[in-house]
Design an enzyme around this catalytic site. Sequence first.
Site, PDB file in Angstrom:
ATOM      1  N   GLY A  76       9.231  -4.980   2.605  1.00 40.40           N
ATOM      2  CA  GLY A  76       9.141  -4.076   1.453  1.00 40.40           C
ATOM      3  C   GLY A  76      10.143  -4.429   0.355  1.00 40.40           C
ATOM      4  O   GLY A  76      11.002  -5.301   0.533  1.00 40.40           O
ATOM      5  N   HIS A  96      -3.281 -13.621   0.953  1.00 38.52           N
ATOM      6  CA  HIS A  96      -4.520 -12.956   0.547  1.00 38.52           C
ATOM      7  C   HIS A  96      -5.193 -13.650  -0.630  1.00 38.52           C
ATOM      8  O   HIS A  96      -4.531 -14.183  -1.522  1.00 38.52           O
ATOM      9  CB  HIS A  96      -4.239 -11.489   0.209  1.00 38.52           C
ATOM     10  CG  HIS A  96      -3.804 -10.705   1.403  1.00 38.52           C
ATOM     11  ND1 HIS A  96      -2.514 -10.295   1.581  1.00 38.52           N
ATOM     12  CD2 HIS A  96      -4.490 -10.304   2.494  1.00 38.52           C
ATOM     13  CE1 HIS A  96      -2.424  -9.653   2.731  1.00 38.52           C
ATOM     14  NE2 HIS A  96      -3.605  -9.651   3.313  1.00 38.52           N
ATOM     15  N   PHE A  98     -11.729 -21.411   2.100  1.00 38.64           N
ATOM     16  CA  PHE A  98     -11.706 -21.681   3.540  1.00 38.64           C
ATOM     17  C   PHE A  98     -13.119 -21.678   4.119  1.00 38.64           C
ATOM     18  O   PHE A  98     -13.548 -20.694   4.724  1.00 38.64           O
ATOM     19  CB  PHE A  98     -10.835 -20.641   4.257  1.00 38.64           C
ATOM     20  CG  PHE A  98      -9.372 -20.693   3.882  1.00 38.64           C
ATOM     21  CD1 PHE A  98      -8.786 -21.865   3.419  1.00 38.64           C
ATOM     22  CD2 PHE A  98      -8.572 -19.557   4.012  1.00 38.64           C
ATOM     23  CE1 PHE A  98      -7.433 -21.916   3.076  1.00 38.64           C
ATOM     24  CE2 PHE A  98      -7.222 -19.595   3.681  1.00 38.64           C
ATOM     25  CZ  PHE A  98      -6.648 -20.776   3.208  1.00 38.64           C
ATOM     26  N   TYR A 154      -3.077  -8.508  15.904  1.00 43.04           N
ATOM     27  CA  TYR A 154      -2.844  -7.536  14.825  1.00 43.04           C
ATOM     28  C   TYR A 154      -3.830  -6.372  14.970  1.00 43.04           C
ATOM     29  O   TYR A 154      -3.420  -5.203  15.034  1.00 43.04           O
ATOM     30  CB  TYR A 154      -2.996  -8.229  13.459  1.00 43.04           C
ATOM     31  CG  TYR A 154      -3.097  -7.237  12.318  1.00 43.04           C
ATOM     32  CD1 TYR A 154      -2.027  -6.414  12.004  1.00 43.04           C
ATOM     33  CD2 TYR A 154      -4.276  -7.114  11.577  1.00 43.04           C
ATOM     34  CE1 TYR A 154      -2.125  -5.490  10.980  1.00 43.04           C
ATOM     35  CE2 TYR A 154      -4.382  -6.200  10.547  1.00 43.04           C
ATOM     36  CZ  TYR A 154      -3.302  -5.382  10.258  1.00 43.04           C
ATOM     37  OH  TYR A 154      -3.403  -4.459   9.256  1.00 43.04           O
ATOM     38  N   ILE A 208       0.849  -1.205   0.000  1.00 47.86           N
ATOM     39  CA  ILE A 208       0.000   0.000   0.000  1.00 47.86           C
ATOM     40  C   ILE A 208       0.883   1.253   0.000  1.00 47.86           C
ATOM     41  O   ILE A 208       0.630   2.206  -0.743  1.00 47.86           O
ATOM     42  CB  ILE A 208      -0.987  -0.013   1.189  1.00 47.86           C
ATOM     43  CG1 ILE A 208      -1.850  -1.293   1.131  1.00 47.86           C
ATOM     44  CG2 ILE A 208      -1.872   1.228   1.178  1.00 47.86           C
ATOM     45  CD1 ILE A 208      -2.738  -1.522   2.323  1.00 47.86           C
TER      46      ILE A 208
END
Length: 329
Positions: free
Chosen positions: A36, A189, A208, A141, A12
């Site tokens: 990164g 993801h 899932f 998180y 992002i």
Amino acid sequence: MAVLVCGGAGYIGSHVTRALIDNGEEVVVLDNLITGHVDAVHEKAKLVLGDLKDEEFLDRVFRENKIDGVIDFAAFSLVGESMTEPLKYFENNFYGTLCLLKAMQKHGVKNIVFSSTAATYGEPENIPILETDKTIPTNPYGESKLAVEKMMKWCDQAYGIKFTALRYFNVAGAHPSGDIGEDHSPETHLIPIILQVALGKRDHIGIFGDDYPTADGTCIRDYIHVMDLADAHILALKRLYKGGDSAIFNLGNGEGFSVKDVIEVSRKVTGHPIPAVVSPRRAGDPAKLVASSEKAIKELNWKPKYNTLDEIIATAWKWHKNHPNGYED
Ligand code: UFG
């Protein structure tokens, strides 16, 4: 004057950096490159390599650059990992931002846009989710991000540091040029994994759980394009520069798509059959997460441009096709 983008070499952060530069801003990217990629950083940005938890380094960054605004993406974001290694998450996500706020206070920098998450809500009490709904995270998180939001509230009161916390829903897609995109290792993801199946890098996508209380039994999420998210960051920063108050905004499209919907749209966009196999539920997945982004639309004057899942997946597909091995290519 420059914008300091912490975590600007990440998925992002790199898209927001690009949007800032296209908007005429000067950008300093700070990244430790743990997750990164150097090649994700725009050539016009100044890249400083180091860690937010290194206070001397941070002090130098603020001394050597004229910074008037900060955008903070520097965080770990694997929900599952956070359950087994909570201290790693509090150390990096909470203590890292604490050091950043300390440096901002010392150097008189008063504006921060913070990358928060839908995971601050936990199991939603209402759909669509409003910013005023209860925040009871179900994983470290989400808890680490919520703790930062609370810390920033007190830093505003004590030091006048204004913050905007942006609670993202499911961020997806890539820059329309196909030059930068999503490259996580490991990838967890849904959309990138589906596209890896289309590229022949995986045999199938595992769904899932198909026994959730939704129309087709699979989980529903609100997918938002990374460039729309980037626009929201710029609007949020400009609002702070104009003297806007500290605030929290959801960022989503306001429309829910099931895992099966996402697979179906991906089949259409890629022309690949994308075999799918139902597997057990993943622990901690809420059945349905859909944002109300009315507040961002009204108060930030935010206008998401990628309104269909087809467009979101098409940009992600362009990136993955051009870079099947991510930034290694
Ligand atoms: N899913 C599959 N198969 C896969 C991967 C994902 O069926 O191989 C499903 C998940 O169970 C979920 C949906 O696809 O229902 C989306 O999963 P993602 O892992 O892509 O995204 P999440 O909704 O789990 O996570 C996102 C952000 C997190 C944030 C969270 C907030 O990536 O950073 O939303 O709930 F914390």
